[in-house]
Scaffold this motif. Sequence first.
Motif, PDB file in Angstrom:
ATOM      1  N   THR A  11      -7.256  -7.779   1.771  1.00 37.85           N
ATOM      2  CA  THR A  11      -7.404  -6.369   1.842  1.00 37.85           C
ATOM      3  C   THR A  11      -6.332  -5.755   2.787  1.00 37.85           C
ATOM      4  O   THR A  11      -6.287  -5.989   3.893  1.00 37.85           O
ATOM      5  N   SER A  46      -4.700  -2.264   4.102  1.00 41.90           N
ATOM      6  CA  SER A  46      -5.256  -0.716   4.522  1.00 41.90           C
ATOM      7  C   SER A  46      -4.173  -0.228   5.667  1.00 41.90           C
ATOM      8  O   SER A  46      -3.430  -0.883   6.211  1.00 41.90           O
ATOM      9  N   GLY A  85      -2.206   5.563   0.988  1.00 44.74           N
ATOM     10  CA  GLY A  85      -3.251   4.563   1.120  1.00 44.74           C
ATOM     11  C   GLY A  85      -4.091   4.457  -0.089  1.00 44.74           C
ATOM     12  O   GLY A  85      -5.028   3.611  -0.312  1.00 44.74           O
ATOM     13  N   ILE A 143       0.887  -1.078  -0.013  1.00 47.22           N
ATOM     14  CA  ILE A 143      -0.024   0.048  -0.011  1.00 47.22           C
ATOM     15  C   ILE A 143       0.806   1.274   0.097  1.00 47.22           C
ATOM     16  O   ILE A 143       2.062   1.326   0.609  1.00 47.22           O
ATOM     17  N   THR A 170      -2.790   0.316  -3.745  1.00 53.72           N
ATOM     18  CA  THR A 170      -2.854  -0.773  -3.545  1.00 53.72           C
ATOM     19  C   THR A 170      -2.222  -2.064  -4.512  1.00 53.72           C
ATOM     20  O   THR A 170      -2.572  -1.681  -5.637  1.00 53.72           O
TER      21      THR A 170
END
Length: 125
Positions: free
Chosen positions: A71, A73, A57, A53, A60
């Motif tokens: 996922t 983050s 942010g 990432i 990705t």
Amino acid sequence: QVQLVESGGGLVQAGGSLRLSCAASGRTFNPYTMTMAWFRQAPGKEREFVALISWSGGSTYYADSVKGRGTISRDNAKNTVYLQMNSLKPEDTAVYYCAATMRSYGSSWQEYEHWGQGTQVTVSS
């Protein structure tokens, strides 16, 4: 210095989920300059890229093996990066490492100069 500490690993049944966390700290750590990534290494295998990432942010990138199931983050206010893994498979069993770099935005482990100690994820069938 930069310290990375992973947490959230454990034993989970196939099909389950885990959320890994990586807490960053240190005098020279600046989340607004760091690309963060997750790698993993299974016994007898090479370390492999999982996800990364960008510092904001906003960007990705995932390995094909976790695309659609993982996922990544980050919360720069908390200096923390997360990896949510769903639909876990036995082949996801590995030690998961958090990594950070100021130098690039890539999926090769050689590009990352800061590493955590890892957290074990074991997926039972």
